[in-house]
Design an enzyme around this catalytic site. Structure first.
Site, PDB file in Angstrom:
ATOM      1  N   LYS A 110       0.837  -1.337   0.062  1.00  0.00           N
ATOM      2  CA  LYS A 110      -0.004  -0.047   0.016  1.00  0.00           C
ATOM      3  C   LYS A 110       1.087   1.353  -0.109  1.00  0.00           C
ATOM      4  CE  LYS A 110      -4.067  -1.611   2.394  1.00  0.00           C
ATOM      5  NZ  LYS A 110      -4.975  -1.361   3.881  1.00  0.00           N
ATOM      6  N   LYS A 191      -6.544 -10.748  -4.565  1.00  0.00           N
ATOM      7  CA  LYS A 191      -7.463 -11.244  -3.482  1.00  0.00           C
ATOM      8  C   LYS A 191      -8.640 -10.131  -3.646  1.00  0.00           C
ATOM      9  CE  LYS A 191      -6.008  -8.370   0.299  1.00  0.00           C
ATOM     10  NZ  LYS A 191      -5.736  -7.961   1.823  1.00  0.00           N
ATOM     11  N   LYS A 194     -11.565  -4.717  -0.525  1.00  0.00           N
ATOM     12  CA  LYS A 194     -12.622  -3.400  -0.547  1.00  0.00           C
ATOM     13  C   LYS A 194     -12.088  -2.225  -1.498  1.00  0.00           C
ATOM     14  CE  LYS A 194     -14.086  -4.152   4.196  1.00  0.00           C
ATOM     15  NZ  LYS A 194     -13.669  -3.880   5.550  1.00  0.00           N
TER      16      LYS A 194
HETATM   17  P1  TYM Z   1      -9.765  -6.007   6.743  1.00  0.00           P
HETATM   18  O1  TYM Z   1     -11.004  -4.930   7.330  1.00  0.00           O
HETATM   19  O2  TYM Z   1      -9.080  -5.979   5.876  1.00  0.00           O
HETATM   20  O3  TYM Z   1     -10.633  -7.275   6.950  1.00  0.00           O
HETATM   21  C1  TYM Z   1     -11.321  -8.097   7.842  1.00  0.00           C
HETATM   22  C2  TYM Z   1     -11.076  -9.651   7.700  1.00  0.00           C
HETATM   23  O4  TYM Z   1     -11.440 -10.112   6.578  1.00  0.00           O
HETATM   24  C3  TYM Z   1     -10.366 -10.924   5.890  1.00  0.00           C
HETATM   25  N1  TYM Z   1     -10.128 -10.629   4.591  1.00  0.00           N
HETATM   26  C4  TYM Z   1     -10.338 -11.735   3.579  1.00  0.00           C
HETATM   27  N2  TYM Z   1     -10.580 -12.957   3.857  1.00  0.00           N
HETATM   28  C5  TYM Z   1     -10.612 -13.818   2.852  1.00  0.00           C
HETATM   29  N3  TYM Z   1     -10.478 -13.536   1.578  1.00  0.00           N
HETATM   30  C6  TYM Z   1     -10.457 -12.170   1.346  1.00  0.00           C
HETATM   31  N4  TYM Z   1     -10.263 -11.648   0.164  1.00  0.00           N
HETATM   32  C7  TYM Z   1     -10.323 -11.298   2.295  1.00  0.00           C
HETATM   33  N5  TYM Z   1     -10.254  -9.939   2.419  1.00  0.00           N
HETATM   34  C8  TYM Z   1     -10.334  -9.677   3.677  1.00  0.00           C
HETATM   35  C9  TYM Z   1      -9.152 -10.242   6.530  1.00  0.00           C
HETATM   36  O5  TYM Z   1      -8.136 -11.360   6.757  1.00  0.00           O
HETATM   37  C10 TYM Z   1      -9.994 -10.093   8.058  1.00  0.00           C
HETATM   38  O6  TYM Z   1      -9.561 -10.966   8.819  1.00  0.00           O
HETATM   39  N6  TYM Z   1      -5.846  -5.408   9.834  1.00  0.00           N
HETATM   40  C11 TYM Z   1      -7.189  -6.097   9.863  1.00  0.00           C
HETATM   41  C12 TYM Z   1      -8.014  -5.265  10.844  1.00  0.00           C
HETATM   42  C13 TYM Z   1      -7.542  -5.469  12.142  1.00  0.00           C
HETATM   43  C14 TYM Z   1      -7.594  -6.732  13.111  1.00  0.00           C
HETATM   44  C15 TYM Z   1      -7.098  -6.314  14.417  1.00  0.00           C
HETATM   45  C16 TYM Z   1      -7.841  -8.170  12.956  1.00  0.00           C
HETATM   46  C17 TYM Z   1      -6.994  -4.410  13.108  1.00  0.00           C
HETATM   47  N7  TYM Z   1      -6.758  -4.868  14.253  1.00  0.00           N
HETATM   48  C18 TYM Z   1      -6.913  -7.230  15.386  1.00  0.00           C
HETATM   49  C19 TYM Z   1      -7.543  -8.887  13.719  1.00  0.00           C
HETATM   50  C20 TYM Z   1      -7.137  -8.618  15.097  1.00  0.00           C
HETATM   51  C21 TYM Z   1      -7.883  -5.691   8.431  1.00  0.00           C
HETATM   52  O7  TYM Z   1      -7.192  -4.726   7.782  1.00  0.00           O
HETATM   53  O8  TYM Z   1      -8.700  -6.433   8.048  1.00  0.00           O
END
Ligand code: TYM
Length: 325
Positions: A110, A191, A194
């Site tokens: 990013k 992948k 969003k």
């Molecule tokens: P985020 O908001 O991008 O995504 C939320 C969750 O969805 C999963 N995910 C996917 N799984 C499968 N295929 C995909 N294409 C896909 N896109 C997203 C992500 O792996 C995630 O589990 N950094 C994290 C948010 C976060 C977090 C935390 C997670 C902040 N603090 C503490 C766990 C624990 C994030 O950006 O997720």
């Protein structure tokens, strides 16, 4: 047994979020004490549109309830409502090294070395570690793209414990066997994300039945004969079979054996998705009609989450020599 996970409010949740993470959150809430967080502070690391952020936070909160997170069983809250997150985030920034944060591939993807990229995007994984460690979580259900961040959280917990005494539980990532990496429907080498601007690349939790069917019918496949599960060479159809597998819990190679052409396979996946996502979308729309109720639930979640996180924050501060009053 404690479980914690989080999702960013930077746009509507898609089926990657659902099958990669949220379905497992729903299951986990039956097994132990679970904490689920809309990570709005993380959303500040990219360009901020205040109106969109506010809307996205409310919608993501409602999405989680619509998907089956029960605010009476789980602690469902918004990250910025719990002051211990940025406090522990700073402590984690002062536990992590520049080298460690530099190796995070998500920042490399990013940030790409741009001078104007926000400092918060670089230190983001330290705040994510704080989110997890604040709740002394045993398990963290996430998609595969979060694996490296989870490893950092484990390293930081171990380092802190070694330097200042046993304070944090060392968390285990929990990555599903299918659905851990749902791919882009129009470019299955990437992948599902969003941030993609291509409408047909992803299916949102709020898509109409027609949109769901249309996006699946237009999903990229290949020109090979017949249907087979070959994730090395036939990425598009492998992705579709994995999505189907996440719904039916049948192995993708077994599903493939039942079909000889893409048309009927896509039709059945579309129908299965409509059956699963349709009721979530309808519930989401109902929930958004009562915003006062959503704010009340946020309040309730924030107060329970603050109790737990503040206790950990006090222990960590005391361990490091900060004066706790
Ligand atoms: P985020 O908001 O991008 O995504 C939320 C969750 O969805 C999963 N995910 C996917 N799984 C499968 N295929 C995909 N294409 C896909 N896109 C997203 C992500 O792996 C995630 O589990 N950094 C994290 C948010 C976060 C977090 C935390 C997670 C902040 N603090 C503490 C766990 C624990 C994030 O950006 O997720």
């Amino acid at each position: 047994m404690r479980v914690l996970s989080g999702i960013q409010p930077t746009g509507m949740a898609h089926i990657g979020n659902y099958y990669g993470a949220i379905v497992n959150w729903v299951r986990e809430q039956e097994e132990g004490e679970s904490f689920y967080c809309v990570v709005d502070l993380h959303a500040l690391t990219i360009e901020v549109d205040p109106k969109e952020l506010q809307k996205g936070t409310l919608e993501t909160f409602a999405t989680l309830i619509a998907c089956g997170i029960d605010p009476n069983k789980s602690t469902l809250f918004v990250q910025s409502h719990v002051a211990a997150h940025p406090m522990l985030g700073w402590i984690m920034e002062c536990t992590a090294s520049m080298g460690e944060l530099n190796r995070m591939t998500q920042f490399k993807d990013k940030g790409r070395g741009s001078e104007s990229v926000k400092a918060g995007l670089f230190t983001y994984p330290a705040l994510m570690a704080a989110d997890i460690l604040a709740y002394q979580a045993d398990r963290v259900p996430v998609g595969e793209d979060q694996k490296q961040h989870l490893e950092l959280a484990r390293d930081l917990a171990n380092r802190f414990n070694r330097l200042y005494g046993e304070t944090f539980k060392v968390p285990e990532p929990q990555i599903p066997a299918v659905g851990a990496r749902v791919m882009d429907l129009t470019d299955p080498t990437k992948k599902m994300s969003k941030s993609s601007k291509v409408m047909n690349s992803k299916i949102y939790i709020t898509d109409s039945d027609k949109e769901i069917q249309k996006k699946i019918s237009r999903a990229v496949t290949d020109t090979y004969e017949g249907v087979a599960y070959d994730p090395e060479n036939r990425l598009g159809v492998a992705n579709l079979l994995e999505i189907f597998s996440a719904i039916t819990h049948e192995r993708p190679e077994i599903i493939a054996e039942k079909y000889s052409a893409y048309g009927p396979l896509k039709k059945d996946i579309g129908e299965a998705l409509v059956a699963q996502i349709g009721p979530i979308r309808d519930r989401f729309n109902e929930l958004l009609d009562d915003k006062a109720e959503l704010f009340a639930l946020m309040q309730k979640g924030a107060s329970r989450a603050s109790e737990v996180a503040e206790e950990t924050s006090r222990s960590a501060r005391r361990a490091m020599g900060l004066v706790v009053i």
